[in-house]
Every structure is written in C-alpha cells, then in structure tokens.
Design a protein around this motif. Structure first.
Motif, PDB file in Angstrom:
ATOM      1  N   ALA A  78       0.839  -1.205   0.000  1.00 14.12           N
ATOM      2  CA  ALA A  78       0.000   0.000   0.000  1.00 14.12           C
ATOM      3  C   ALA A  78       0.869   1.248   0.000  1.00 14.12           C
ATOM      4  O   ALA A  78       0.587   2.209  -0.730  1.00 14.12           O
ATOM      5  CB  ALA A  78      -0.941  -0.007   1.200  1.00 14.12           C
ATOM      6  N   ARG A  79       1.930   1.242   0.789  1.00 12.68           N
ATOM      7  CA  ARG A  79       2.845   2.395   0.813  1.00 12.68           C
ATOM      8  C   ARG A  79       3.514   2.591  -0.542  1.00 12.68           C
ATOM      9  O   ARG A  79       3.651   3.716  -1.023  1.00 12.68           O
ATOM     10  CB  ARG A  79       3.897   2.215   1.901  1.00 12.68           C
ATOM     11  N   ARG A  80       3.957   1.491  -1.139  1.00 12.00           N
ATOM     12  CA  ARG A  80       4.599   1.589  -2.457  1.00 12.00           C
ATOM     13  C   ARG A  80       3.623   2.127  -3.501  1.00 12.00           C
ATOM     14  O   ARG A  80       3.987   2.979  -4.312  1.00 12.00           O
ATOM     15  CB  ARG A  80       5.132   0.226  -2.912  1.00 12.00           C
ATOM     16  N   LEU A  81       2.402   1.625  -3.476  1.00 10.84           N
ATOM     17  CA  LEU A  81       1.404   2.104  -4.441  1.00 10.84           C
ATOM     18  C   LEU A  81       1.103   3.587  -4.226  1.00 10.84           C
ATOM     19  O   LEU A  81       1.032   4.359  -5.185  1.00 10.84           O
ATOM     20  CB  LEU A  81       0.118   1.284  -4.325  1.00 10.84           C
ATOM     21  N   GLY A  82       0.926   3.984  -2.975  1.00 12.42           N
ATOM     22  CA  GLY A  82       0.659   5.392  -2.678  1.00 12.42           C
ATOM     23  C   GLY A  82       1.794   6.294  -3.129  1.00 12.42           C
ATOM     24  O   GLY A  82       1.562   7.343  -3.742  1.00 12.42           O
ATOM     25  N   ALA A  83       3.015   5.880  -2.857  1.00  8.94           N
ATOM     26  CA  ALA A  83       4.177   6.674  -3.248  1.00  8.94           C
ATOM     27  C   ALA A  83       4.311   6.787  -4.766  1.00  8.94           C
ATOM     28  O   ALA A  83       4.828   7.778  -5.289  1.00  8.94           O
ATOM     29  CB  ALA A  83       5.454   6.073  -2.658  1.00  8.94           C
ATOM     30  N   ALA A  84       3.816   5.783  -5.484  1.00 10.41           N
ATOM     31  CA  ALA A  84       3.879   5.791  -6.947  1.00 10.41           C
ATOM     32  C   ALA A  84       2.670   6.509  -7.559  1.00 10.41           C
ATOM     33  O   ALA A  84       2.528   6.548  -8.780  1.00 10.41           O
ATOM     34  CB  ALA A  84       3.959   4.364  -7.476  1.00 10.41           C
ATOM     35  N   GLY A  85       1.808   7.068  -6.704  1.00  4.72           N
ATOM     36  CA  GLY A  85       0.664   7.816  -7.193  1.00  4.72           C
ATOM     37  C   GLY A  85      -0.600   7.001  -7.392  1.00  4.72           C
ATOM     38  O   GLY A  85      -1.612   7.524  -7.855  1.00  4.72           O
ATOM     39  N   HIS A  86      -0.583   5.742  -7.017  1.00  5.29           N
ATOM     40  CA  HIS A  86      -1.753   4.864  -7.168  1.00  5.29           C
ATOM     41  C   HIS A  86      -2.518   4.823  -5.841  1.00  5.29           C
ATOM     42  O   HIS A  86      -2.617   3.782  -5.193  1.00  5.29           O
ATOM     43  CB  HIS A  86      -1.320   3.464  -7.591  1.00  5.29           C
ATOM     44  N   ARG A  87      -3.060   5.970  -5.464  1.00  7.85           N
ATOM     45  CA  ARG A  87      -3.662   6.102  -4.136  1.00  7.85           C
ATOM     46  C   ARG A  87      -4.958   5.314  -3.968  1.00  7.85           C
ATOM     47  O   ARG A  87      -5.237   4.806  -2.883  1.00  7.85           O
ATOM     48  CB  ARG A  87      -3.845   7.574  -3.825  1.00  7.85           C
ATOM     49  N   GLU A  88      -5.762   5.216  -5.013  1.00  3.23           N
ATOM     50  CA  GLU A  88      -7.001   4.431  -4.909  1.00  3.23           C
ATOM     51  C   GLU A  88      -6.685   2.968  -4.601  1.00  3.23           C
ATOM     52  O   GLU A  88      -7.353   2.343  -3.787  1.00  3.23           O
ATOM     53  CB  GLU A  88      -7.827   4.521  -6.200  1.00  3.23           C
ATOM     54  N   GLN A  89      -5.669   2.433  -5.252  1.00  2.00           N
ATOM     55  CA  GLN A  89      -5.276   1.048  -5.002  1.00  2.00           C
ATOM     56  C   GLN A  89      -4.699   0.900  -3.594  1.00  2.00           C
ATOM     57  O   GLN A  89      -4.914  -0.120  -2.943  1.00  2.00           O
ATOM     58  CB  GLN A  89      -4.272   0.581  -6.057  1.00  2.00           C
ATOM     59  N   ALA A  90      -3.979   1.936  -3.135  1.00  2.00           N
ATOM     60  CA  ALA A  90      -3.465   1.904  -1.765  1.00  2.00           C
ATOM     61  C   ALA A  90      -4.629   1.877  -0.777  1.00  2.00           C
ATOM     62  O   ALA A  90      -4.612   1.113   0.199  1.00  2.00           O
ATOM     63  CB  ALA A  90      -2.564   3.109  -1.504  1.00  2.00           C
TER      64      ALA A  90
END
Length: 157
Positions: A78-90
């Motif tokens: 979730a942190r990796r996804l959020g940091a990559a801009g994929h906040r909905e998936q996070a």
C-alpha cells in the motif's frame, strides 16, 4: 521426504497455499510497483491458517507468522502504491488490512493519508474517527501522536 529423522513434504510433488503465498509475497516485494500485482496474494490469503483447528498449540505459531507476514505485505505494498501515485489502489489495500485487523493504527494512518492526497478529507477524517472510537472502546486508549497529528493536518483548510 525423510531427512535427518524428519518427515516433510516434497515441493516438487506437493503444492501448498502457504508456500505459494510466501513465494508470491517475495516476488511482488522485489518487483517494480504495479497496479494489481497484489491480486495473487489477496487470492491466496483466505484468513487464519487452519482456522478450524481452533487454538491448537501446534497451529498458533504458523498462524501468527502467516498473518503477520500478510499484514506486513499489505502495509508495504500500500505504501509503495501510494508513493507511486496509485492512491485508490493503496486505499483498497489499507481497507483490506483493516478487515483482517481493525486495531492496526498504521492502516488507519495510511488510509487517512491516501484519502487526504485524493482530496477526500471527509473520508480521511471519518477514518480517524473510526480509529479513535474503536481504540477507545476496545483498548481504552487514544490514537498515537502521529495519527492525531495527521488528523489535525487534514482539518486545516
């Protein structure tokens, strides 16, 4: 396979969901961030290991190890996804983590931050309120300093 007086399963002839789960987690953690990459892990983790065995002493260490490993994976991914801009998936992963253990404050903090970055302050603050109420009702404690500070930042216009 019998080795050193111990009987074990031969991975060339046996498939275990626990082995597959751990292999998938390792593969994803070492791969570039990709939306949907966590799906195989989510499909393999179906709850407590040998839940029907209740609290048999021989099951508990494996159950807790797999649960902890899965929850660490959700946090990490979730942190990796959020940091990559994929906040909905996070957000999706944080919510799945809370379904498994609603007392993990890191999941609330991640959820609040992701909602905030998406401009969804009301949902971020509602997540804080759920966290605050659950911790107070269940454990008699308030959220940690970091969680409260994040809520205060989210309240700022």
């Amino acid at each position: 396979v019998v080795q050193d007086g111990r009987l074990s399963l031969n991975p060339r002839h046996c498939w275990l969901d626990t082995w597959a789960l751990e292999a998938q987690i390792a593969a994803i953690e070492h791969a570039p961030v990709a939306v949907g990459a966590a799906a195989p892990v989510l499909g393999l983790y179906r709850g407590a290991f040998l839940e029907q065995e209740s609290d048999a002493a021989w099951v508990l260490p494996a159950r807790e190890r797999l649960r902890s490993r899965f929850l660490r994976f959700l946090t990490h991914e979730a942190r990796r996804l959020g940091a990559a801009g994929h906040r909905e998936q996070a957000v999706t992963l944080y919510l799945q983590g809370l379904e498994i253990d609603p007392l993990i404050e890191d999941f609330y903090r991640g959820l609040m931050a992701a909602y905030g970055e998406l401009g969804r302050q009301a949902e971020a603050l509602a997540s804080f309120e759920r966290c605050r109420a659950l911790l107070a009702r269940t454990l008699g404690v308030q959220p940690g300093v970091e969680t409260r500070a994040l809520a205060e930042r989210l309240r700022q216009p």
